[in-house]
Design an enzyme around this catalytic site. Sequence first.
Site: not given
Ligand SMILES: Cc1cc2nc3c(=O)[nH]c(=O)nc-3n(C[C@H](O)[C@H](O)[C@H](O)COP(=O)(O)OP(=O)(O)OC[C@H]3O[C@@H](n4cnc5c(N)ncnc54)[C@H](O)[C@@H]3O)c2cc1C
Length: 596
Positions: A441
Amino acid sequence: MPIYKAPVDDTLFLLNDVLHFERYGDLPGFADAAPDVLAQIVGEAGKICEERLQPLNRSGDAEGCRLSAAGDVATPAGFEEAYREFVAGGWVGLAVPPEYDGQGLPYTLAVVMNEFASAANMSFAMYPGLTQGALAALLRHGSEEQKRLFAPPMAAGRWTGTMNLTEPQCGTDLGLLTTKASPREDGSYSITGQKIFISAGEHDLSENIIHLVLARIEGAPAGVKGISLFIVPKYEVNPDGTLGARNAVRCGALEHKMGIHGNATCVMNYDGARGFLVGEPNRGLNAMFVMMNEARLGVAVQGLAQSEVAYQNAATYAKERLQGRALTGAKNAGGGADPIIVHPDVRRALMEMKAFNEAARGLALATALDSDIAHRSEDATARQAADDRLGLLTPVLKGVLTDLGFESAVKAQQIWGGHGYIDENGVEQFVRDARITMIYEGANGIQALDLVGRKLPKDNGRAAMAYFAEVSGFIAHESSDEMKPFVEPLKAALGDLQKATIWLMQNALAKPDNGAGASYDYMHLFGRVALGYTWARIARAALDKKKESAGDGAWLDAKLTTGRFFMEKMLPETSFRLARITAGVDTLMSLPAEMF
Ligand SMILES: Cc1cc2nc3c(=O)[nH]c(=O)nc-3n(C[C@H](O)[C@H](O)[C@H](O)COP(=O)(O)OP(=O)(O)OC[C@H]3O[C@@H](n4cnc5c(N)ncnc54)[C@H](O)[C@@H]3O)c2cc1C
C-alpha cells in the site's frame, strides 16, 4: 497457544467518551448507531473475531494457500466456513449504503471491525478488507450500471474484490506500468499483461472475484497520465447479474512469502480478459487513489492490530514466566522466582506497547470519523475540514502505525525470549505478519514523501495549519493543573513539529533533497504529536468520567498513568527527530554510489 481478546471496552470508551459519537446523529447512518446499538455491534464484532477467526490464525499460517494445476486456489482449512459466517453477519457491507444492500452504518465501525479481525487473523481479514476497498472505488467512480451490477453482491460478500497495480518492473513507480487495454467493438476492453503480488487474487471463498486493474489504453500517453482503471471479473457478469463465462484471467503462481500465509498472494495473468473502463480514460490513478486511501487507513489499522495482539500475548506471558527476582524484594516468595513483569525493562516494553496501542486506536478511529464526516456531512465547512485532516493524516497513520506496530511485535517477541523465536508459541507469527504492513500500500518511505511533498504544501498548507491551530487551541483551553502533565509535553512536541515545518518551508524548496531526506523523520515527528494529542484528548475524557464517578475508577486511573507514560517517555522523541531534520542532508547524500 496465542490468545486474543478484542478491546471492546476501550473501543466503546473512545467512540462514546473521547469522540462523542452521539454528536454526529445527523450524519446518515449515525442515528442507527446509538450507544446501546454501538455496544452491541462492537461486542458482536469482538465475539466473531475471538471465537471464529483467531482460532484459525496459527493453522492458517502453518497450512497456507494451495494452487491447483487448473489455477484454483484453496484457502486454509476452516477459512471457508468462517467466511460464510462473517458474510452472514453483514460485516462486509457494514458501511455500504443501503441502496447497494449494505447496512449503511458509519465507516468508523467498519474500521473497528478491521482492527479486531486483523488482530485475530490478518490473512483472513484481508479478503473482506480488499473487497471493501474495491467497493469504495467503484461506488465513487463507477457508472450507475456498474454500481448496480457489482456493488450489491460485493457488499453481501458473495463476490470479493482485489486491486491490481503491481507488475514485475513497476511497484512504487506506476508510470512504468505496461498492462495493455485494447478497445473492443462492444465498448469493453481486452486486458493483457501480468500483475504480481495480488492479494486475494484467487481463492475459494466467493462465487466471483472482481479485479480492479490498472492498464494503459493503446495509444495513451506514457507515464502516470496514461493509466486507466478497469473492472475485470473472474466470471463475466450477465446484465441480470447472473454469472457468465470464465474470463481470461488466471492465477499463474502463488508467492512464497514471510508471513500472511493464509492470504493468497497471486501472480495474475491477463490474456485478453474482458474489462470495463471505470471513470474516464487516463484518469485511473485518481480512481485508484480512493481505494488506496481507504486501504492505507486499513493497513495502518493492521499495524495497530498486530501490536495489540502481540501486546496481549506479551502481557500474559510476563505475568506467568518466572525468572529472577524483583529488585525491590521477592514478589512471589513461595515460588522459585518472580514473574518477569516485575523487571523494569520488561515493563518498559509493555508500557510502550500499551501506550502506543491505546493512542493509535483513538487516532485511527478519529481519522475514520473524519472520513465519515468528509463523505456524509451536509455542512460544506465541516466536510472540508474533515477531508483536509483525513488527507494529511492518512500517510502519517500508514507510516507510523505500521512502523510502531512492527516494533511492538518485536518487543512482544523479546519478552517471550527464546520462546518467542520458536514457532510453536505463535509469537513470531506476529512479527512476520506485521512486517508486510510497512511495505505494501505504498512503502513507508513513500508515505513520508507523500506527506512532505504533497499533503503538507497542498492548498498552501491549509490542512497542516488547521491541524496545528486545532492542537494549539486544545492546549490553550486545557490549562488546568490536572491536564498539565498532558498539555505541557504536548506543547513542546507541537513546537518541534512547527519548527520542523518551518525548516522544510525554508530549505526544501530550493533543495528538494532536503525535503525528501527529512521526510521519514518528519512523518514520525508528526505521528508522535498526533498520538500525543490523542492521549491528551483521552486524558480529558478519563478525567471527566472520573469526576462523574462513571465507569471503572481503576481502569480510568490506568488510562491516565499510561497517558502520562507516553508523554514522559515517548513523546520527547520529537526533539530527536527535529535535530535529525535540521541537520540537513549533506552527509546523507554526499557519498558517491560506489562507496556503498
Ligand atoms: C504480500 C504482498 C501483498 C501485496 N498485495 C498487493 C496487491 O494486492 N495489489 C498490488 O497492486 N500490489 C500488492 N503488493 C505490492 C506492493 O504494494 C509493492 O511491493 C510495494 O508498493 C512496493 O513496490 P516494489 O515491491 O516494487 O518496491 P520498489 O518500488 O522497487 O521499491 C523498493 C524500495 O525503494 C523505495 N523507493 C522506490 N521509489 C522511491 C522514491 N521515489 N523515493 C524514495 N524511495 C523510493 C521504496 O520505498 C522501497 O523501500 C503486495 C506486496 C506484497 C509483498
